[in-house]
Design a protein around this motif. Structure first.
Motif, mmCIF file in Angstrom:
data_model
loop_
_atom_site.group_PDB
_atom_site.id
_atom_site.type_symbol
_atom_site.label_atom_id
_atom_site.label_comp_id
_atom_site.label_asym_id
_atom_site.label_seq_id
_atom_site.Cartn_x
_atom_site.Cartn_y
_atom_site.Cartn_z
ATOM 1 N N ALA A 105 58.459 22.913 54.736
ATOM 2 C CA ALA A 105 57.428 22.387 55.658
ATOM 3 C C ALA A 105 56.175 22.097 54.833
ATOM 4 N N VAL A 106 55.611 20.890 55.014
ATOM 5 C CA VAL A 106 54.449 20.446 54.240
ATOM 6 C C VAL A 106 53.309 20.163 55.219
ATOM 7 N N TYR A 107 52.126 20.734 54.914
ATOM 8 C CA TYR A 107 50.956 20.580 55.788
ATOM 9 C C TYR A 107 49.739 20.198 54.942
ATOM 10 N N TRP A 108 48.845 19.418 55.560
ATOM 11 C CA TRP A 108 47.466 19.377 55.090
ATOM 12 C C TRP A 108 46.715 20.485 55.822
ATOM 13 N N GLN A 109 45.542 20.791 55.379
ATOM 14 C CA GLN A 109 44.819 21.912 55.995
ATOM 15 C C GLN A 109 44.511 21.639 57.461
ATOM 16 N N ASP A 110 44.282 20.390 57.809
ATOM 17 C CA ASP A 110 43.951 20.061 59.192
ATOM 18 C C ASP A 110 45.183 19.645 60.008
ATOM 19 N N THR A 111 46.377 19.792 59.422
ATOM 20 C CA THR A 111 47.597 19.429 60.151
ATOM 21 C C THR A 111 47.979 20.552 61.101
ATOM 22 N N PRO A 112 48.321 20.249 62.341
ATOM 23 C CA PRO A 112 48.738 21.308 63.275
ATOM 24 C C PRO A 112 50.027 21.984 62.793
ATOM 25 N N ASP A 113 50.129 23.282 63.086
ATOM 26 C CA ASP A 113 51.319 24.032 62.658
ATOM 27 C C ASP A 113 52.597 23.486 63.284
ATOM 28 N N GLU A 114 52.478 23.030 64.518
ATOM 29 C CA GLU A 114 53.679 22.575 65.209
ATOM 30 C C GLU A 114 54.082 21.156 64.818
ATOM 31 N N ASN A 115 53.295 20.489 63.992
ATOM 32 C CA ASN A 115 53.599 19.106 63.635
ATOM 33 C C ASN A 115 53.296 18.863 62.157
ATOM 34 N N PRO A 116 54.084 19.476 61.241
ATOM 35 C CA PRO A 116 53.844 19.276 59.811
ATOM 36 C C PRO A 116 54.085 17.826 59.424
ATOM 37 N N ILE A 117 53.515 17.413 58.317
ATOM 38 C CA ILE A 117 53.696 16.020 57.879
ATOM 39 C C ILE A 117 55.126 15.787 57.377
ATOM 40 N N TYR A 118 55.810 16.891 57.004
ATOM 41 C CA TYR A 118 57.212 16.768 56.581
ATOM 42 C C TYR A 118 57.888 18.108 56.793
ATOM 43 N N GLN A 119 59.105 18.068 57.355
ATOM 44 C CA GLN A 119 59.808 19.319 57.634
ATOM 45 C C GLN A 119 61.318 19.109 57.510
ATOM 46 N N LEU A 120 61.995 20.089 56.839
ATOM 47 C CA LEU A 120 63.450 20.100 56.705
ATOM 48 C C LEU A 120 63.950 21.515 56.947
ATOM 49 N N THR A 121 65.145 21.621 57.551
ATOM 50 C CA THR A 121 65.806 22.913 57.707
ATOM 51 C C THR A 121 67.203 22.803 57.099
ATOM 52 N N GLU A 122 67.940 23.915 57.132
ATOM 53 C CA GLU A 122 69.283 23.887 56.562
ATOM 54 C C GLU A 122 70.236 23.022 57.383
ATOM 55 N N ARG A 123 69.838 22.714 58.639
ATOM 56 C CA ARG A 123 70.675 21.854 59.486
ATOM 57 C C ARG A 123 70.307 20.383 59.379
ATOM 58 N N SER A 124 69.280 20.083 58.620
ATOM 59 C CA SER A 124 68.841 18.692 58.499
ATOM 60 C C SER A 124 69.885 17.869 57.759
ATOM 61 N N THR A 125 69.999 16.593 58.158
ATOM 62 C CA THR A 125 70.935 15.692 57.492
ATOM 63 C C THR A 125 70.220 14.966 56.357
ATOM 64 N N PHE A 126 71.022 14.346 55.519
ATOM 65 C CA PHE A 126 70.440 13.609 54.398
ATOM 66 C C PHE A 126 69.600 12.441 54.899
ATOM 67 N N TYR A 127 69.991 11.873 56.019
ATOM 68 C CA TYR A 127 69.304 10.682 56.514
ATOM 69 C C TYR A 127 67.941 11.002 57.133
ATOM 70 N N GLU A 128 67.636 12.275 57.320
ATOM 71 C CA GLU A 128 66.324 12.650 57.842
ATOM 72 C C GLU A 128 65.257 12.660 56.758
ATOM 73 N N ARG A 129 65.650 12.480 55.533
ATOM 74 C CA ARG A 129 64.678 12.452 54.456
ATOM 75 C C ARG A 129 63.874 11.151 54.499
ATOM 76 N N THR A 130 62.628 11.284 54.163
ATOM 77 C CA THR A 130 61.790 10.087 54.078
ATOM 78 C C THR A 130 62.168 9.249 52.867
ATOM 79 N N VAL A 131 62.503 9.951 51.766
ATOM 80 C CA VAL A 131 62.921 9.267 50.537
ATOM 81 C C VAL A 131 64.409 9.527 50.351
ATOM 82 N N ARG A 132 65.213 8.470 50.373
ATOM 83 C CA ARG A 132 66.665 8.613 50.247
ATOM 84 C C ARG A 132 67.039 8.729 48.756
#
Length: 649
Positions: A105-132
């Protein structure tokens, strides 16, 4: 006391709250975020959000030497860094040195906790990546001249240290392409080695080569998996399975590696105690495989690999002292494994960034590549030595075969020579035996022709006797030299032994000159009373042998007639106190027309047919006849009749 606690709390807060800045400049394209001041470890899972990290930094463990210890559970790591963009580049890329991460999970200091600028879990698929990209790259946007604080919460497999870097767009493309080409080339090299190993396995099928082929295949899969190719191309929608696959792969590799080392060194033969240790460690790894998959961690496998270091170190030292082909190169491969895999990689991962300045993924690939190359060279040297030994053995076998053929040829020629010699001697003896009666008959005929005989009737009688003698001789000769079955001529019947022995003994006594000769009887038959044989034929054999012993045993000869019983049958032994025979005489004693010397000549009427006829009769009873020198001083002839002919009492 309260004042001291307050001061300590303020000191800790100041330590945790320090704001470390990283200045992004146009002239520098990549930044390594490795200083310990940037990183924090959440061993106790105390921090659940970015805001909690900001408010309660003392709940985290700073990245320092005291906190580098093994952790059985996956734990979160936090990165806090203030980025000051002193360049005109507005989009940078964050990388971790791994193809995928269980949590990110990636945040800026003013980013809300519930809405990080980027987030992945172990269930995430490869296609959910911003950079393929096969590797994990996260784009971060920051305006020129802007200063922003970045928070990153992440986990790694096995809590391995991450190589976090910030790239410019150009450096990202260059690094991505270099990584792609490098991993593809590395996989190609390993695939080529695997092909060589498989070809070798095809021609040298054994357990060691099987283990090595499987281990090399697993190494190839590890490289492909660490490069991100499996996740990208094989199961891009199966994030959970990708994690299980990586865990299972790392848990099973040591099993085949240990089996291969044990088989190559032949520890079961050369070092049985060390072989037992290897079997125990292999059993432990097999037990840890389901545990790793169930707990979703290779922590215990990594700890075991740390404990295996002394085992490999001793094996390396022991192998260096051996003189087998390729074993020293094999020992170097073990040293390489200890250095790259056990020390730099496994200890670094198990003990939380012990070697935080190294890129663990690269060391795994380099270590495995060097090891498989050394293993392949060692096996090639060993196989070359084995081939030389096989060629040497083959040459020896060919030489032995040639010698055997030459010997058989020489033996065959010698046998042919002996047969010709025997035939010549047989014809000589035969002509000698026939010449005497023919000469006598010729004289008688000439006497009759010239009427110089006194009594014509006596002359005709003598002629008829000689003719009968010749007929008897010819019949005997044909009988002993014929390959036909003489047993058809025998009259087999069940004979009571004691009366037969007494009858034979009495007839033998009639042949003895009581003034100078003696005959003794030794009968030791107890359980056996009847035997099935031809009594007339056997009596003729015994009388013939006793007659020869009395005739040619010399003056004052003693003859002993024995009937013995053993587990094989009945033995009839005739011994005399005469002159012993030579070895050559014993070898030819039962041959037709054989005569050793004058003292042993004219057997069975002087024709040399007596013992040959005896041999034929005994063999027709399925028995054996043999001769040797007697303890009495002369000749001993033994007749053995088997129990198959016997009838129990």
């Amino acid at each position: 006391m309260k004042l001291v606690k307050i001061l300590l709390l303020l000191l800790c807060s100041s330590v945790y709250a320090q704001d470390t800045k990283l200045y992004l400049k146009s002239e520098q394209s990549v930044y390594s975020v490795k200083p310990s001041a940037f990183h924090y470890n959440d061993f106790s899972h105390a921090i659940s959000s970015k805001q909690q990290f900001i408010d309660q930094p003392q709940l985290l463990s700073p990245f320092n030497e005291e906190q580098k210890k093994p952790q059985s559970q996956q734990y979160d790591r936090w990165l806090k860094v203030t980025l000051v963009n002193d360049s005109k580049i507005t989009q940078w890329y964050l990388s971790f040195g791994f193809a995928r991460l269980p949590q990110l999970a990636v945040y800026w200091q003013d980013t809300p906790d519930e809405n990080p600028i980027y987030q992945l879990t172990e269930r995430s698929t490869f296609y959910e990546r911003t950079v393929r990209d096969p590797q994990t790259y996260i784009p971060i946007n920051i305006s020129a001249g802007e200063s922003k604080t970045l928070f990153v919460k992440y986990q790694t497999f096995g809590n391995a240290p991450a190589n976090i870097r910030i790239h410019s767009p150009a450096n990202y493309l260059e690094t991505s392409q270099t990584s792609l080409v490098t991993n593809a080339a590395l996989a190609g090299v390993i695939a080529a080695i695997l092909l060589i190993v498989v070809v070798n396995l095809w021609f040298n099928m054994n357990a060691t080569n099987v283990f090595y082929a499987i281990w090399t295949l697993l190494f190839l899969i590890i490289v492909v998996d660490m490069a991100g190719f499996t996740y990208q191309y094989l199961w891009p929608n199966q994030g959970v399975f990708a994690g299980y696959f990586s865990i299972g792969l790392w848990a099973i590799v040591p099993i085949f590696h240990l089996c291969f080392v044990r088989g190559f060194l032949q520890l079961d033969y050369h070092h049985p105690l060390l072989d037992k240790v290897y079997k125990s460690v292999i059993g432990l790894y097999c037990l840890l495989l389901p545990i790793a998959l169930y707990l979703e961690t290779v922590y215990y496998n990594l700890i075991t690999s740390t404990l295996v270091i002394p085992l490999f170190a001793y094996t390396f030292w022991w192998a260096l002292r051996q003189s087998a082909p390729g074993i020293r190169i094999f020992a170097l491969s073990l040293f390489n494994h200890i250095l790259f895999l056990n020390v730099l990689t496994i200890m670094g991962a198990s003990y939380g960034n012990v070697f935080d300045v190294f890129e663990i993924a690269s060391y795994i690939k380099v270590g495995y590549l060097v090891e498989v190359l050394l293993f392949t060279i060692a096996m090639a040297i060993q196989h070359k030595s084995v081939q030389k030994q096989l060629v040497f053995q083959l040459q020896n076998q060919v030489n032995s075969l040639n010698q055997t053929v030459a010997f058989e040829k020489l033996t065959s020629e010698q046998q042919k020579h002996d047969i010709k010699k025997h035939e010549a001697k047989l014809f000589t003896d035969l002509s000698h035996e026939l010449r005497t009666p023919l000469t006598v008959m010729k004289i008688q005929v000439e006497s009759l022709q010239h009427n110089i005989v006194d009594n014509v009737h006596d002359s005709y009688v003598k002629l008829m006797d000689k003719i009968d003698e010749l007929n008897q001789f010819i019949n005997s000769l044909m009988l002993v030299t014929s390959s036909g079955d003489m047993h058809k001529l025998l009259k087999l019947q069940s004979v009571t032994l004691k009366p037969f022995i007494n009858d034979v003994h009495q007839e033998c006594q009639h042949l003895v000159d009581m003034r100078h000769q003696s005959l003794s009887l030794n009968s030791q038959l107890t359980d056996l009373q009847c035997l099935r044989f031809d009594p007339d034929a056997l009596k003729k054999v015994i009388l013939e042998i006793v007659k020869n012993a009395l005739r040619f045993g010399g003056k004052d000869v003693e003859v002993e007639l024995s009937f013995l019983e053993d587990e094989d049958g009945v033995t009839i032994r005739i011994e005399d106190s005469g002159t012993p025979l030579t070895y050559e005489a014993h070898q030819q004693l039962f041959q037709p027309l054989y005569r050793q010397e004058a003292s042993r000549s004219a057997m069975l009427g002087g024709k040399g047919m007596g013992l040959a006829m005896c041999k034929k009769i005994i063999e027709a009873h399925s028995g054996k006849i043999s001769s040797h020198n007697s303890l009495l001083g002369g000749l001993c002839i033994e007749l053995k009749l088997p129990h198959l002919l016997a009838t129990a009492a």
